[in-house]
Design a protein around this motif. Structure first.
Motif, PDB file in Angstrom:
ATOM      1  N   GLY A 207       3.245   3.424  12.643  1.00 25.60           N
ATOM      2  CA  GLY A 207       2.481   3.535  11.400  1.00 25.60           C
ATOM      3  C   GLY A 207       2.890   2.470  10.402  1.00 25.60           C
ATOM      4  N   ALA A 208       4.196   2.190  10.328  1.00 24.88           N
ATOM      5  CA  ALA A 208       4.705   1.160   9.422  1.00 24.88           C
ATOM      6  C   ALA A 208       4.185  -0.215   9.819  1.00 24.88           C
ATOM      7  CB  ALA A 208       6.234   1.172   9.448  1.00 24.88           C
ATOM      8  N   LEU A 209       4.161  -0.501  11.118  1.00 24.77           N
ATOM      9  CA  LEU A 209       3.664  -1.790  11.592  1.00 24.77           C
ATOM     10  C   LEU A 209       2.205  -1.990  11.207  1.00 24.77           C
ATOM     11  CD1 LEU A 209       3.910  -4.377  13.302  1.00 24.77           C
ATOM     12  CD2 LEU A 209       3.306  -2.985  15.306  1.00 24.77           C
ATOM     13  N   SER A 210       1.391  -0.972  11.384  1.00 20.01           N
ATOM     14  CA  SER A 210      -0.035  -1.104  11.062  1.00 20.01           C
ATOM     15  C   SER A 210      -0.242  -1.356   9.573  1.00 20.01           C
ATOM     16  CB  SER A 210      -0.795   0.151  11.507  1.00 20.01           C
ATOM     17  OG  SER A 210      -0.319   1.299  10.832  1.00 20.01           O
ATOM     18  N   ALA A 211       0.552  -0.717   8.723  1.00 17.52           N
ATOM     19  CA  ALA A 211       0.465  -0.963   7.280  1.00 17.52           C
ATOM     20  C   ALA A 211       0.880  -2.385   6.948  1.00 17.52           C
ATOM     21  CB  ALA A 211       1.338   0.037   6.522  1.00 17.52           C
ATOM     22  N   LEU A 212       1.968  -2.823   7.544  1.00 20.67           N
ATOM     23  CA  LEU A 212       2.518  -4.136   7.241  1.00 20.67           C
ATOM     24  C   LEU A 212       1.571  -5.258   7.649  1.00 20.67           C
ATOM     25  CD1 LEU A 212       4.885  -5.767   6.193  1.00 20.67           C
ATOM     26  CD2 LEU A 212       6.009  -5.494   8.396  1.00 20.67           C
ATOM     27  N   LEU A 213       0.880  -5.108   8.765  1.00 21.04           N
ATOM     28  CA  LEU A 213      -0.041  -6.148   9.227  1.00 21.04           C
ATOM     29  C   LEU A 213      -1.180  -6.374   8.235  1.00 21.04           C
ATOM     30  CD1 LEU A 213      -0.277  -5.314  13.047  1.00 21.04           C
ATOM     31  CD2 LEU A 213       0.971  -7.202  11.967  1.00 21.04           C
ATOM     32  N   LEU A 214      -1.614  -5.314   7.566  1.00 25.84           N
ATOM     33  CA  LEU A 214      -2.702  -5.440   6.594  1.00 25.84           C
ATOM     34  C   LEU A 214      -2.191  -5.741   5.189  1.00 25.84           C
ATOM     35  CD1 LEU A 214      -5.048  -2.497   7.702  1.00 25.84           C
ATOM     36  CD2 LEU A 214      -5.280  -4.939   8.208  1.00 25.84           C
ATOM     37  N   LEU A 215      -0.942  -5.425   4.933  1.00 27.78           N
ATOM     38  CA  LEU A 215      -0.388  -5.557   3.579  1.00 27.78           C
ATOM     39  C   LEU A 215       0.116  -6.964   3.289  1.00 27.78           C
ATOM     40  CD1 LEU A 215       0.318  -3.852   1.043  1.00 27.78           C
ATOM     41  CD2 LEU A 215       2.541  -3.407   2.100  1.00 27.78           C
ATOM     42  N   GLY A 216       0.784  -7.575   4.243  1.00 29.69           N
ATOM     43  CA  GLY A 216       1.347  -8.903   4.027  1.00 29.69           C
ATOM     44  C   GLY A 216       2.722  -8.843   3.375  1.00 29.69           C
ATOM     45  N   PRO A 217       3.396 -10.001   3.273  1.00 23.31           N
ATOM     46  CA  PRO A 217       4.769 -10.038   2.740  1.00 23.31           C
ATOM     47  C   PRO A 217       4.807  -9.990   1.221  1.00 23.31           C
ATOM     48  CG  PRO A 217       4.051 -12.249   3.309  1.00 23.31           C
ATOM     49  CD  PRO A 217       2.940 -11.329   3.739  1.00 23.31           C
ATOM     50  N   ARG A 218       5.990  -9.716   0.694  1.00 18.63           N
ATOM     51  CA  ARG A 218       6.214  -9.788  -0.752  1.00 18.63           C
ATOM     52  C   ARG A 218       6.084 -11.230  -1.238  1.00 18.63           C
ATOM     53  NH1 ARG A 218      12.005  -7.044  -0.609  1.00 18.63           N
ATOM     54  NH2 ARG A 218      11.916  -8.162   1.391  1.00 18.63           N
ATOM     55  N   LYS A 219       5.708 -11.386  -2.487  1.00 19.01           N
ATOM     56  CA  LYS A 219       5.628 -12.718  -3.080  1.00 19.01           C
ATOM     57  C   LYS A 219       7.010 -13.376  -3.031  1.00 19.01           C
ATOM     58  CE  LYS A 219       3.512 -13.307  -6.958  1.00 19.01           C
ATOM     59  NZ  LYS A 219       2.563 -14.388  -6.569  1.00 19.01           N
TER      60      LYS A 219
ATOM     61  N   PHE B 108      -5.564   2.590   7.278  1.00 21.62           N
ATOM     62  CA  PHE B 108      -5.160   1.583   6.294  1.00 21.62           C
ATOM     63  C   PHE B 108      -6.281   0.575   6.038  1.00 21.62           C
ATOM     64  CE2 PHE B 108      -0.680   2.770   7.395  1.00 21.62           C
ATOM     65  CZ  PHE B 108      -0.313   3.160   6.118  1.00 21.62           C
ATOM     66  N   GLY B 109      -7.094   0.294   7.069  1.00 23.14           N
ATOM     67  CA  GLY B 109      -8.240  -0.588   6.861  1.00 23.14           C
ATOM     68  C   GLY B 109      -9.240  -0.006   5.882  1.00 23.14           C
ATOM     69  N   ILE B 110      -9.496   1.290   5.999  1.00 22.59           N
ATOM     70  CA  ILE B 110     -10.405   1.962   5.058  1.00 22.59           C
ATOM     71  C   ILE B 110      -9.815   1.970   3.654  1.00 22.59           C
ATOM     72  CG2 ILE B 110     -11.441   4.191   4.479  1.00 22.59           C
ATOM     73  CD1 ILE B 110     -11.681   4.705   7.505  1.00 22.59           C
ATOM     74  N   ILE B 111      -8.523   2.245   3.552  1.00 18.63           N
ATOM     75  CA  ILE B 111      -7.859   2.211   2.240  1.00 18.63           C
ATOM     76  C   ILE B 111      -7.999   0.829   1.612  1.00 18.63           C
ATOM     77  CG2 ILE B 111      -5.614   2.330   1.074  1.00 18.63           C
ATOM     78  CD1 ILE B 111      -4.793   4.452   3.159  1.00 18.63           C
ATOM     79  N   LYS B 112      -7.745  -0.204   2.412  1.00 14.74           N
ATOM     80  CA  LYS B 112      -7.819  -1.576   1.892  1.00 14.74           C
ATOM     81  C   LYS B 112      -9.230  -1.929   1.432  1.00 14.74           C
ATOM     82  CE  LYS B 112      -6.433  -6.303   3.068  1.00 14.74           C
ATOM     83  NZ  LYS B 112      -5.770  -7.171   4.075  1.00 14.74           N
ATOM     84  N   ALA B 113     -10.233  -1.423   2.136  1.00 12.87           N
ATOM     85  CA  ALA B 113     -11.620  -1.750   1.808  1.00 12.87           C
ATOM     86  C   ALA B 113     -12.157  -0.933   0.644  1.00 12.87           C
ATOM     87  CB  ALA B 113     -12.500  -1.537   3.038  1.00 12.87           C
ATOM     88  N   THR B 114     -11.495   0.140   0.282  1.00 13.98           N
ATOM     89  CA  THR B 114     -12.005   1.023  -0.782  1.00 13.98           C
ATOM     90  C   THR B 114     -11.118   0.962  -2.032  1.00 13.98           C
ATOM     91  OG1 THR B 114     -10.864   2.869   0.307  1.00 13.98           O
ATOM     92  CG2 THR B 114     -13.216   2.580   0.793  1.00 13.98           C
TER      93      THR B 114
END
Length: 496
Positions: A213-225, A428-434
């Motif tokens: 679950g963490a991996l799937s979030a991280l792939l869509l979230l990206g790294p910290r600035k 997470f894709g739906i969250i990102k799109a909404t």
């Protein structure tokens, strides 16, 4: 007279027989009552141990909080506290309403069909709900909450708080219950050509699930600035408190005795003692393995890596803790400690995982699940399961049996990854799109404490001293008598 004498003789014989039989009958009845009482007290003792173990597993929430707060920068410390509170609350209700029914409610190979909105006067998988089943349901909730807590270590310092809420509902109601049902609820992985997947307390069910679950979030979230320079080289963004990290690890370590030991669900033969000793041996070896690896790599004894070594050893021994002999536990833990260091360093080049969750819970969870198929003792493995490959090498266990069990353990890993990743990446894709998955650049720069919660975890570090203590109009409470400038009044200096 003869008739009277004969009747008297008969009565005497009956009386004599009664004198012999009735006490024996009374004694048998007494023994039956004693046996019933002993059985009742044994059940109560078993459930008392499960209750203690449940409290220890819930204590692990504090361990995750301190660990994540310590690995965060000061401007993001407070949000970790809010996340633990909200996620535990949401997970509780989702598990009670839907998740427990899917995980444990009988049903088919894929999901349970009873036990929803858990209550008395209800039948779950054909059995009436009792106080004992309520306690076991609560213990399952504690496991679900631990798995969910693992997800967020990779997302520190840049995820929107609303994402916690949405994903927690899906995770507690659907994702974790589906995996738990497959292995522990009589589902698909409980019988594969006659062999069950052996995961004593959840290296795959709990830890790998959380890591995927963490991996799937991280792939869509990206790294910290600022994590990677212009050439893609990773930079170190240190957490603000190694003492808090250490405290978090120790709390998790203590909670793991309930996590693994409580999974015996009883006190018979004191098997939980064997399980707890295996847990300690693996954790200790994990610290040593990670410390050696990081020293050979950098000539320093990195505190965070030593802590991750402990976690990796604990994660790895979670599946085999009730299935292996004592000598195998340090080997499993040591290899997990070595693995986690090299995995953290390798993953850091590609993905920004601030706490090393993908390594300590994901890869160590995979290793722990497979280690059952390598070191599982014929004395301890589940009915129908094969002993480990080690016993084919040095003993008389047929390779067909041990390799078959190792293959079954591998199928559990594949099943867990596919199910959890598919549902999680869609969620997470739906969250990102909404509602959006990531905070704005300005909010990330200011820190999630003030941008998401309107307060600071460490107000003294960010508020000028004269303003901090006056409580002037236009301020809002930061807790414990402190005051924080209202967001509309903040300047750039207030958010450094």
């Amino acid at each position: 007279m003869r008739k009277k004498m004969g009747l008297a003789a008969i009565l005497a014989i009956v009386a004599a027989l009664a004198a012999l039989v009735l006490p024996a009958m009374a004694s048998a009845a007494s023994l039956s009552e004693v046996a019933a009482a002993v059985e009742e007290k044994a059940s109560e003792l078993n459930m008392t141990w499960v209750a203690v173990a449940t409290a220890l597993v819930f204590l692990m929430q504090a361990g995750f909080m301190f660990l994540e707060v310590g690995f965060s920068r000061q401007k993001n410390a407070g949000t970790g506290v809010a996340k633990i509170f909200v996620n535990l609350a949401i997970c509780t209700l989702a598990w009670w309403a839907v998740g427990y029914g899917i995980a444990e409610g009988g049903g088919n190979d894929f999901f349970g069909t009873s036990g929803f909105f858990f209550h008395f006067d209800q039948s779950v998988a054909g059995e009436a709900v009792t106080g004992e089943s309520a306690l076991l349901m609560l213990y399952g909730l504690a496991f679900c909450a631990v798995s969910l807590a693992i997800v967020w270590g990779t997302t520190l310092e840049r995820i929107k708080f609303g994402a916690y809420v949405v994903y927690a509902i899906v995770f507690g109601a659907v994702i974790y219950p589906l995996v738990a049902h497959a292995v522990w609820g009589g589902g698909l992985l409980s019988d594969i050509n006659g062999k069950p997947v052996m995961d004593f307390a959840g290296s795959s069910v709990v830890h790998l699930t959380g890591a995927v679950g963490a991996l799937s979030a991280l792939l869509l979230l990206g790294p910290r600035k600022g994590k990677y320079d212009a050439n893609g080289k990773p930079r170190v963004i240190p957490g603000h408190s190694m003492p808090l990290v250490g405290l978090g690890v120790i709390i998790l370590w203590i909670g793991w005795f309930g996590f693994n030991g409580g999974s015996t669900f009883g006190t018979e033969n004191v098997l939980f003692g064997e399980v707890m000793l295996n847990t300690q041996l693996a954790a200790a070896a994990g610290v040593i393995g990670a410390s050696l690896a990081v020293y050979l790599k950098s000539r320093t004894l990195d505190v965070g890596m030593a802590g991750n070594g402990a976690i990796a050893g604990l994660v790895a021994i979670t599946a085999p803790s009730g299935f292996v002999e004592y000598w195998a536990a340090p080997i499993i833990g040591l290899l997990a400690g070595l693995l986690v260091v090299f995995a953290v360093l390798a993953i850091d080049k590609l993905l920004d995982d601030p706490v090393g969750a993908l390594s300590a819970h994901g890869l160590a969870g995979i290793w722990g699940t497979l280690s059952v198929g390598i070191f599982g003792s014929a004395r301890l493995v589940s009915e129908g399961a094969g002993a480990g490959v080690w016993y084919s090498v040095v003993g008389d266990v047929p390779f067909s049996e041990s390799l078959g069990q190792l293959g079954v353990q591998g199928l559990a890993i594949l099943f867990t990854f596919v199910v959890v990743f598919t549902i999680s990446i869609v969620t997470f894709g739906i969250i990102k799109a909404t509602i959006g998955l990531r905070v704005s650049d300005e909010e990330e720069e200011a820190g999630l404490d003030i941008s998401s919660h309107g307060m600071y975890g460490y107000p003294e570090q960010f508020i000028p001293q004269p303003e901090y203590s006056t409580g002037l109009p236009g301020t809002m409470s930061a807790g414990a008598g402190a005051a924080v400038p209202a967001p509309a009044q903040m300047t750039a200096n207030d958010t450094l």
